[in-house]
Design a protein around this motif. Structure first.
Motif, PDB file in Angstrom:
ATOM      1  N   ARG A  42       9.790  10.325   6.181  1.00 38.58           N
ATOM      2  CA  ARG A  42       8.665  10.230   7.123  1.00 38.58           C
ATOM      3  C   ARG A  42       7.732   9.087   6.740  1.00 38.58           C
ATOM      4  N   LEU A  43       7.423   9.004   5.437  1.00 37.96           N
ATOM      5  CA  LEU A  43       6.533   7.942   4.978  1.00 37.96           C
ATOM      6  C   LEU A  43       7.177   6.576   5.187  1.00 37.96           C
ATOM      7  N   LYS A  44       8.482   6.474   4.899  1.00 43.34           N
ATOM      8  CA  LYS A  44       9.192   5.202   5.092  1.00 43.34           C
ATOM      9  C   LYS A  44       9.196   4.805   6.563  1.00 43.34           C
ATOM     10  N   THR A  45       9.478   5.791   7.445  1.00 40.26           N
ATOM     11  CA  THR A  45       9.483   5.519   8.885  1.00 40.26           C
ATOM     12  C   THR A  45       8.097   5.095   9.365  1.00 40.26           C
ATOM     13  N   LEU A  46       7.071   5.793   8.859  1.00 44.83           N
ATOM     14  CA  LEU A  46       5.697   5.458   9.246  1.00 44.83           C
ATOM     15  C   LEU A  46       5.336   4.046   8.806  1.00 44.83           C
ATOM     16  N   ILE A  47       5.653   3.714   7.546  1.00 40.35           N
ATOM     17  CA  ILE A  47       5.304   2.397   7.022  1.00 40.35           C
ATOM     18  C   ILE A  47       6.065   1.298   7.755  1.00 40.35           C
ATOM     19  N   GLU A  48       7.363   1.532   8.010  1.00 43.12           N
ATOM     20  CA  GLU A  48       8.191   0.500   8.639  1.00 43.12           C
ATOM     21  C   GLU A  48       7.827   0.265  10.097  1.00 43.12           C
ATOM     22  N   ASN A  49       7.374   1.315  10.784  1.00 47.34           N
ATOM     23  CA  ASN A  49       7.143   1.192  12.226  1.00 47.34           C
ATOM     24  C   ASN A  49       5.678   1.064  12.604  1.00 47.34           C
ATOM     25  N   MET A  50       4.794   1.056  11.627  1.00 47.53           N
ATOM     26  CA  MET A  50       3.390   0.861  11.962  1.00 47.53           C
ATOM     27  C   MET A  50       3.178  -0.585  12.413  1.00 47.53           C
ATOM     28  N   SER A  59       0.655  -2.478  12.034  1.00 52.62           N
ATOM     29  CA  SER A  59      -0.112  -3.306  11.098  1.00 52.62           C
ATOM     30  C   SER A  59       0.757  -3.711   9.913  1.00 52.62           C
ATOM     31  N   ALA A  60       0.437  -4.876   9.353  1.00 54.62           N
ATOM     32  CA  ALA A  60       1.161  -5.361   8.178  1.00 54.62           C
ATOM     33  C   ALA A  60       0.626  -4.655   6.935  1.00 54.62           C
ATOM     34  N   LEU A  61       1.538  -4.241   6.053  1.00 55.91           N
ATOM     35  CA  LEU A  61       1.143  -3.528   4.843  1.00 55.91           C
ATOM     36  C   LEU A  61       1.847  -4.132   3.641  1.00 55.91           C
ATOM     37  N   ILE A  62       1.098  -4.314   2.557  1.00 53.15           N
ATOM     38  CA  ILE A  62       1.664  -4.781   1.289  1.00 53.15           C
ATOM     39  C   ILE A  62       0.996  -4.015   0.163  1.00 53.15           C
ATOM     40  N   MET A  63       1.823  -3.573  -0.814  1.00 51.72           N
ATOM     41  CA  MET A  63       1.305  -2.870  -1.980  1.00 51.72           C
ATOM     42  C   MET A  63       1.689  -3.665  -3.227  1.00 51.72           C
ATOM     43  N   ILE A  64       0.713  -3.872  -4.106  1.00 45.45           N
ATOM     44  CA  ILE A  64       0.898  -4.689  -5.301  1.00 45.45           C
ATOM     45  C   ILE A  64       0.476  -3.863  -6.507  1.00 45.45           C
ATOM     46  N   ASP A  65       1.312  -3.864  -7.572  1.00 52.31           N
ATOM     47  CA  ASP A  65       0.957  -3.080  -8.747  1.00 52.31           C
ATOM     48  C   ASP A  65      -0.082  -3.818  -9.592  1.00 52.31           C
ATOM     49  N   ARG A  66      -0.483  -3.199 -10.673  1.00 51.23           N
ATOM     50  CA  ARG A  66      -1.590  -3.729 -11.484  1.00 51.23           C
ATOM     51  C   ARG A  66      -1.244  -5.046 -12.155  1.00 51.23           C
ATOM     52  N   THR A  67       0.072  -5.367 -12.261  1.00 52.60           N
ATOM     53  CA  THR A  67       0.477  -6.638 -12.870  1.00 52.60           C
ATOM     54  C   THR A  67       0.622  -7.759 -11.851  1.00 52.60           C
ATOM     55  N   GLY A  68       0.394  -7.451 -10.557  1.00 53.34           N
ATOM     56  CA  GLY A  68       0.512  -8.479  -9.521  1.00 53.34           C
ATOM     57  C   GLY A  68       1.881  -8.551  -8.886  1.00 53.34           C
ATOM     58  N   ILE A  69       2.783  -7.606  -9.213  1.00 54.24           N
ATOM     59  CA  ILE A  69       4.127  -7.588  -8.642  1.00 54.24           C
ATOM     60  C   ILE A  69       4.103  -6.843  -7.315  1.00 54.24           C
ATOM     61  N   VAL A  70       4.738  -7.425  -6.296  1.00 50.41           N
ATOM     62  CA  VAL A  70       4.821  -6.774  -4.981  1.00 50.41           C
ATOM     63  C   VAL A  70       5.824  -5.629  -5.059  1.00 50.41           C
ATOM     64  N   THR A  71       5.388  -4.432  -4.695  1.00 45.63           N
ATOM     65  CA  THR A  71       6.263  -3.252  -4.762  1.00 45.63           C
ATOM     66  C   THR A  71       6.694  -2.749  -3.392  1.00 45.63           C
ATOM     67  N   ILE A  72       5.825  -2.866  -2.390  1.00 46.01           N
ATOM     68  CA  ILE A  72       6.146  -2.361  -1.047  1.00 46.01           C
ATOM     69  C   ILE A  72       5.628  -3.354  -0.010  1.00 46.01           C
ATOM     70  N   VAL A  73       6.469  -3.678   0.959  1.00 45.32           N
ATOM     71  CA  VAL A  73       6.046  -4.400   2.162  1.00 45.32           C
ATOM     72  C   VAL A  73       6.755  -3.766   3.351  1.00 45.32           C
ATOM     73  N   ASN A  74       6.142  -3.821   4.506  1.00 43.25           N
ATOM     74  CA  ASN A  74       6.806  -3.270   5.685  1.00 43.25           C
ATOM     75  C   ASN A  74       7.288  -4.400   6.601  1.00 43.25           C
ATOM     76  N   ARG A  75       8.001  -3.996   7.647  1.00 43.62           N
ATOM     77  CA  ARG A  75       8.613  -4.960   8.553  1.00 43.62           C
ATOM     78  C   ARG A  75       7.571  -5.801   9.270  1.00 43.62           C
ATOM     79  N   SER A  76       6.447  -5.205   9.645  1.00 44.77           N
ATOM     80  CA  SER A  76       5.401  -5.958  10.341  1.00 44.77           C
ATOM     81  C   SER A  76       4.853  -7.080   9.467  1.00 44.77           C
TER      82      SER A  76
END
Length: 511
Positions: free
Chosen positions: A171-179, A181-198
């Motif tokens: 559900r979370l994956k579907t929500l993130i992929e189909n929202m 708005s553009a979404l990006i998550m970055i960990d504390r070291t500056g590495i990109v961990t999550i981005v969505n299709r938008s």
């Protein structure tokens, strides 16, 4: 890998063997003493019997004593050897039989209790590996039923948690992929961990260039990098409107960023959500331009009408020549004002949601003929020529009056924006899906940067010439909406100083 049952059986057999061996050694040390005493008692009784017998014979006492000693020595030797052999053989066979019986009984007992333990161990190991569908065998006879039941309850709970977790994850994956708005998550070291299709689509970046890399190395626009750096520095939520250019286009993003906090207040990184407001900003600018342009376009004829009418009221009407001249100007400006208002009403009508037209089978050559008839006077005024190559069998699905309006606007533009003594060429043909009419002029042309704007309301390539020709700046905006109402397309090709080509695609009518 040895099983629990084999290991415990081996230990048991070694232990029993050692016990029996020790017991055999002890018995082997005690039995000879007992045997010697028994043998001496038997020999003594036999020697007494032999002594009584020898006393009845003619042998001397010395001879009798020698015979008795010899017999006693022989008997002791024979009895000791035979008894010792018999004793050890008896002990070996007895302990061997006892060992085999103990081993058989132990194997049966261990099988009964060790197999459930092994099965429970395997079940626990499978649960540790993530196989939550496995179940332990519940056997009341082995005494492990409570443990088996507990493990099965644990397995069912883990399975339910796993299913719920997978469901929530999907559900979370579907929500993130189909929202949107553009979404990006970055960990504390500056590495990109999550981005969505938008995010990938809006910033035109491929996933291979992002996953597992530093955000500063993936080619983000400078403004977005600065916004992310600000979030890392402040470690607090922030919202900002970001403007950047990419591929000659300007984009506007409403960005919101916040830190991601884990358990016990641990700072895990940041998440950024960006809403694309480019169209909203453009629409707002169009609205502002529209208000300004309408005000300007209305102001000119109204000012003229008001000024000339006031002049007449102050006495200029007494001069007939001045009166006629001013009335002609007032009439011209009022006509211009009427055309502008009519165009505004038409544009407002075609821009309404749900605007529909009456579609029917129409021949494009008939539309062209009507358009040429209504623009003949413009062609004659500029001594121009109209050349046409027409496929008479092109039928489209459209509204006759609206198609004539499209044709009239495009022909009038081609004539008005072309010098005198030039040629306008009109072609009508079709492909598998559309009926196409093409209008090519030899006019001033449009530079590449302005082609995308010519369909905006009140936008003019040459403002002086447009105003002199009586244009309102709304014609192409109306044309665009009417073509879209026909589910068609309009394309523009142009070069400055060489001319412009308009291609209009209208869906063909099925036979």
């Amino acid at each position: 890998m040895r099983t629990f049952q084999s290991r415990i059986l081996r230990t048991y057999s070694i232990l029993i063997g050692l016990i029996l061996a020790g017991l055999g050694v002890v018995l082997g040390q005690l039995f000879p003493v007992f045997v010697d005493r028994s043998a001496q008692s038997v020999i003594s009784s036999k020697m007494d019997t032999l002594s009584d017998y020898l006393s009845t014979t003619d042998l001397t006492k010395n001879e009798q004593q020698a015979v008795i000693q010899q017999m006693s020595s022989n008997l002791n030797s024979d009895v000791s050897i035979s008894e010792q052999h018999s004793l050890w053989l008896f002990l070996f066979l007895t302990f061997l039989i006892a060992f085999l019986i103990a081993l058989l009984l132990g194997s049966s007992i261990f099988k009964k209790y060790a197999q459930p333990i092994e099965h429970l161990t395997e079940t626990a190991m499978e649960l540790a590996r993530g196989n939550y569908r496995i179940r332990a065998f519940e056997d009341d006879f082995s005494g492990m039923s409570m443990l088996s039941n507990s493990i099965n309850i644990l397995a069912r709970n883990l399975h339910d948690i796993s299913v719920m977790r997978e469901t929530e994850k999907e559900r979370l994956k579907t929500l993130i992929e189909n929202m949107g708005s553009a979404l990006i998550m970055i960990d504390r070291t500056g590495i990109v961990t999550i981005v969505n299709r938008s995010f990938l689509e809006q910033l035109q970046i491929s996933l291979e260039n992002i996953d597992g890399k530093l955000f500063s190395k993936i080619g983000l626009p400078e403004k977005i990098e600065e916004f992310i750096d600000k979030l890392f520095l402040t470690e607090s939520s922030s919202r900002e409107q970001i403007q950047f250019q990419r591929n000659l286009h300007t984009y506007y993003k409403d960005a919101y960023g916040a830190p991601v906090i884990g358990e016990h207040g641990k700072w895990l990184g940041i998440v950024v959500v960006m809403h694309d407001i480019t169209e909203l900003v453009k629409l707002e600018q169009v609205r502002k331009d529209f208000v300004a342009n309408v005000s300007h376009e209305l102001k000119t004829p109204v000012t003229s009408i008001k000024g000339f009418s006031e002049t007449l009221l102050y006495g200029a009407y007494k001069n007939e020549e001045t009166l006629l001249s001013f009335l002609e100007i007032i009439h011209k400006e009022s006509n211009r004002l009427q055309v502008l208002i009519n165009d505004l009403l038409d544009l407002s009508k075609v821009e309404q949601v749900g605007y529909e037209i009456s579609l029917q089978k129409v021949r494009l050559s008939d539309i062209l003929n009507r358009g040429l008839e209504m623009t003949t006077h413009l062609v004659e005024e500029k001594n121009m020529m109209i050349e046409s190559i027409v496929d008479e069998e092109v039928y489209v699905l459209g509204d006759t009056n609206r198609l004539i309006q499209i044709m009239m606007n495009l022909l009038a533009n081609a004539i008005n924006y072309s010098p005198e003594n030039t040629t306008v060429r009109v072609n009508i043909f079709k492909n598998q899906k559309y009926g196409i009419f093409q209008i090519r002029d030899e006019g001033i042309g449009i530079c590449e940067s302005e082609i995308n704007r010519i369909f905006e309301r009140f936008y003019r390539v040459d403002r002086a010439r447009s105003r002199n020709s009586g244009g309102t700046g709304l014609g192409l905006a109306i044309v665009k909406h009417l073509v879209e109402a026909h589910h068609g397309l309009i394309e523009v090709e142009s070069k400055v100083g060489e001319g412009t080509v308009f291609n209009v695609y209208i869906p063909i009518a099925k036979s």
